[in-house]
Design a protein around this motif. Sequence first.
Motif, PDB file in Angstrom:
ATOM      1  N   SER A  24       0.926  -0.952  -0.192  1.00 54.42           N
ATOM      2  CA  SER A  24      -0.201   0.042  -0.231  1.00 54.42           C
ATOM      3  C   SER A  24       1.074   1.624  -0.115  1.00 54.42           C
ATOM      4  CB  SER A  24      -1.424   0.026   0.903  1.00 54.42           C
ATOM      5  OG  SER A  24      -0.013   0.232   2.328  1.00 54.42           O
ATOM      6  N   VAL A  25       0.546   2.164  -0.114  1.00 55.15           N
ATOM      7  CA  VAL A  25       0.945   3.913  -0.108  1.00 55.15           C
ATOM      8  C   VAL A  25       1.522   3.644   1.235  1.00 55.15           C
ATOM      9  CG1 VAL A  25       1.065   6.297  -0.626  1.00 55.15           C
ATOM     10  CG2 VAL A  25      -0.124   4.224  -1.969  1.00 55.15           C
ATOM     11  N   THR A  26       0.508   3.560   1.792  1.00 50.08           N
ATOM     12  CA  THR A  26       0.924   3.713   3.795  1.00 50.08           C
ATOM     13  C   THR A  26       2.607   2.710   3.615  1.00 50.08           C
ATOM     14  OG1 THR A  26      -1.104   4.911   4.110  1.00 50.08           O
ATOM     15  CG2 THR A  26       0.976   3.647   5.618  1.00 50.08           C
ATOM     16  N   GLU A  27       2.578   1.675   2.697  1.00 52.50           N
ATOM     17  CA  GLU A  27       3.559   0.806   3.634  1.00 52.50           C
ATOM     18  C   GLU A  27       4.574   1.062   2.182  1.00 52.50           C
ATOM     19  OE1 GLU A  27       1.289  -3.771   3.917  1.00 52.50           O
ATOM     20  OE2 GLU A  27       1.220  -2.484   2.280  1.00 52.50           O
ATOM     21  N   ILE A  28       4.442   1.748   1.643  1.00 52.30           N
ATOM     22  CA  ILE A  28       5.527   1.988   1.030  1.00 52.30           C
ATOM     23  C   ILE A  28       6.499   3.110   1.607  1.00 52.30           C
ATOM     24  CG2 ILE A  28       6.381   3.255  -1.608  1.00 52.30           C
ATOM     25  CD1 ILE A  28       4.366   1.723  -2.399  1.00 52.30           C
ATOM     26  N   SER A  29       5.632   4.376   2.132  1.00 53.45           N
ATOM     27  CA  SER A  29       5.924   5.094   2.652  1.00 53.45           C
ATOM     28  C   SER A  29       6.532   5.341   3.994  1.00 53.45           C
ATOM     29  CB  SER A  29       4.972   6.766   2.900  1.00 53.45           C
ATOM     30  OG  SER A  29       4.327   5.874   3.895  1.00 53.45           O
ATOM     31  N   TYR A  30       7.214   4.053   4.281  1.00 56.07           N
ATOM     32  CA  TYR A  30       7.485   3.548   5.822  1.00 56.07           C
ATOM     33  C   TYR A  30       8.861   2.735   4.962  1.00 56.07           C
ATOM     34  CZ  TYR A  30       3.420   4.213   8.644  1.00 56.07           C
ATOM     35  OH  TYR A  30       2.593   5.458   9.666  1.00 56.07           O
ATOM     36  N   GLU A  31       8.542   1.316   4.819  1.00 55.96           N
ATOM     37  CA  GLU A  31       9.431   1.296   3.564  1.00 55.96           C
ATOM     38  C   GLU A  31      10.642   2.033   3.389  1.00 55.96           C
ATOM     39  OE1 GLU A  31      12.166  -1.412   1.832  1.00 55.96           O
ATOM     40  OE2 GLU A  31      10.674  -1.648   3.297  1.00 55.96           O
ATOM     41  N   LEU A  32      10.179   3.107   2.020  1.00 56.11           N
ATOM     42  CA  LEU A  32      11.237   4.297   2.444  1.00 56.11           C
ATOM     43  C   LEU A  32      11.398   5.518   3.188  1.00 56.11           C
ATOM     44  CD1 LEU A  32       9.690   5.295  -0.940  1.00 56.11           C
ATOM     45  CD2 LEU A  32      11.559   4.044  -0.792  1.00 56.11           C
ATOM     46  N   GLY A  33      11.007   5.669   4.354  1.00 56.76           N
ATOM     47  CA  GLY A  33      11.949   5.677   5.978  1.00 56.76           C
ATOM     48  C   GLY A  33      11.280   7.182   5.964  1.00 56.76           C
ATOM     49  N   PHE A  34       9.349   7.441   5.828  1.00 58.66           N
ATOM     50  CA  PHE A  34       8.719   8.713   6.302  1.00 58.66           C
ATOM     51  C   PHE A  34       7.892   7.607   7.331  1.00 58.66           C
ATOM     52  CE2 PHE A  34      10.095   9.103   1.655  1.00 58.66           C
ATOM     53  CZ  PHE A  34      10.484  10.433   1.367  1.00 58.66           C
ATOM     54  N   THR A  35       8.332   8.767   7.965  1.00 54.64           N
ATOM     55  CA  THR A  35       7.070   8.640   9.024  1.00 54.64           C
ATOM     56  C   THR A  35       5.632   8.695   9.256  1.00 54.64           C
ATOM     57  OG1 THR A  35       7.873  10.810  10.308  1.00 54.64           O
ATOM     58  CG2 THR A  35       9.423   8.329  11.017  1.00 54.64           C
ATOM     59  N   ASP A  36       5.391  10.159   7.884  1.00 51.78           N
ATOM     60  CA  ASP A  36       4.187  10.063   8.268  1.00 51.78           C
ATOM     61  C   ASP A  36       3.467  10.181   6.890  1.00 51.78           C
ATOM     62  OD1 ASP A  36       2.293  12.558   6.947  1.00 51.78           O
ATOM     63  OD2 ASP A  36       2.333  13.107   8.828  1.00 51.78           O
ATOM     64  N   ASN A  37       2.953   9.712   6.376  1.00 47.71           N
ATOM     65  CA  ASN A  37       2.063   8.986   4.981  1.00 47.71           C
ATOM     66  C   ASN A  37       1.800  10.225   3.943  1.00 47.71           C
ATOM     67  OD1 ASN A  37       1.322   7.473   2.953  1.00 47.71           O
ATOM     68  ND2 ASN A  37      -0.764   7.677   3.717  1.00 47.71           N
ATOM     69  N   SER A  38       1.190  11.279   4.706  1.00 47.21           N
ATOM     70  CA  SER A  38       1.272  12.672   4.000  1.00 47.21           C
ATOM     71  C   SER A  38       2.290  13.285   3.337  1.00 47.21           C
ATOM     72  CB  SER A  38       0.162  13.938   4.923  1.00 47.21           C
ATOM     73  OG  SER A  38       0.013  15.071   4.751  1.00 47.21           O
ATOM     74  N   HIS A  39       3.314  13.648   4.115  1.00 43.29           N
ATOM     75  CA  HIS A  39       4.879  13.905   3.937  1.00 43.29           C
ATOM     76  C   HIS A  39       5.034  13.078   2.204  1.00 43.29           C
ATOM     77  CE1 HIS A  39       9.207  14.318   4.644  1.00 43.29           C
ATOM     78  NE2 HIS A  39       8.859  15.246   4.120  1.00 43.29           N
ATOM     79  N   PHE A  40       5.101  12.085   2.935  1.00 44.83           N
ATOM     80  CA  PHE A  40       4.845  10.710   1.792  1.00 44.83           C
ATOM     81  C   PHE A  40       5.145  11.341   0.510  1.00 44.83           C
ATOM     82  CE2 PHE A  40       4.710   7.067  -1.388  1.00 44.83           C
ATOM     83  CZ  PHE A  40       6.059   7.113  -1.590  1.00 44.83           C
ATOM     84  N   GLY A  41       3.550  11.906   0.531  1.00 45.79           N
ATOM     85  CA  GLY A  41       2.531  12.236  -0.160  1.00 45.79           C
ATOM     86  C   GLY A  41       3.303  13.238  -1.217  1.00 45.79           C
ATOM     87  N   LYS A  42       3.381  14.501  -0.118  1.00 46.77           N
ATOM     88  CA  LYS A  42       4.046  15.991  -0.825  1.00 46.77           C
ATOM     89  C   LYS A  42       4.845  15.743  -1.356  1.00 46.77           C
ATOM     90  CE  LYS A  42       0.954  18.119   2.564  1.00 46.77           C
ATOM     91  NZ  LYS A  42       0.998  19.114   4.016  1.00 46.77           N
TER      92      LYS A  42
END
Length: 290
Positions: free
Chosen positions: A253-271
């Motif tokens: 999921s997009v949330t899982e990918i954000s964590y995989e890439l070291g982002f602690t906030d899904n919104s931050h990854f999206g932006k």
Amino acid sequence: MEQNIKTLPLHHFESRNAFKTGMLMMTIPEFLAGIDPEQHSTNRFYTVLYFKKASGSITIDNRAHQLREDRIFFLNYNQVYHLDPETSASGFVMMFTKSFYNHLYTGNRLIKSETVLSDVPVFIDLKAGSKKEHAGAFEEILKEYRKNVLFSAEIICLHLKIYMLKYLRTASSGHAAPLLPDHKKETVQNFSELVNRHYKEHKTTAPYAEKLNLTANYLNSLVKTQLGISAGTLIKNRIILEAERLLLHTTLSVTEISYELGFTDNSHFGKYFKSVKGISPKSYRDHKHF
């Protein structure tokens, strides 16, 4: 008189011959039909022009070069070029992005990232002994390109890395000195390797500069001189490249990918993703599955 320069993205040519993975192949006449003979152009991708037969000239960064039989040109990102409108030629063109060249990584520092392509000689002339080698390498890539089946992108990427080594080897016979890496190039290569290893935890220039015992400003200056982009952009490009891979080739999921890439906030990854690609990660995934 000052010329208008037209920047061409890879998709400018896709209607003619689409592989749609960041790599295109076509004939020289097809390529010429896709550019405006009255304008100077610059590409947002690498271009290899293999002239089998040719007459005319090409100007690259204000330096004119004659086109001739069995001469191969390499156009780097953002180099300005213009082909003589009277050009008559046959041969093939390969166009590929940094993302495609980085699609597969190897352990060899010369070919595992696009950094080595920052200082490729602008052309090579094929001698009797190298004609068959280069023609065969092009044919192997073209054969797989036309198949466009399972693992074609991976196979082409490997062939492409091999081909660029052959290009550099052919060039080295007459340009040995410029191909030798200097300290600054080594530093940029080391930085690129560090980014490949640590992009999940370090997303700014400072931690890498510290590892290299440099100031962030000096590292940024080196990278910009060698690659034409800032150190921060190189880091961001690596993160986005991995994000693209995970979005297109996994069911995370997009949330899982954000964590995989070291982002602690899904919104931050999206932006972060949208700032580069112009669309959200979810939209990118949906759009690319055609």
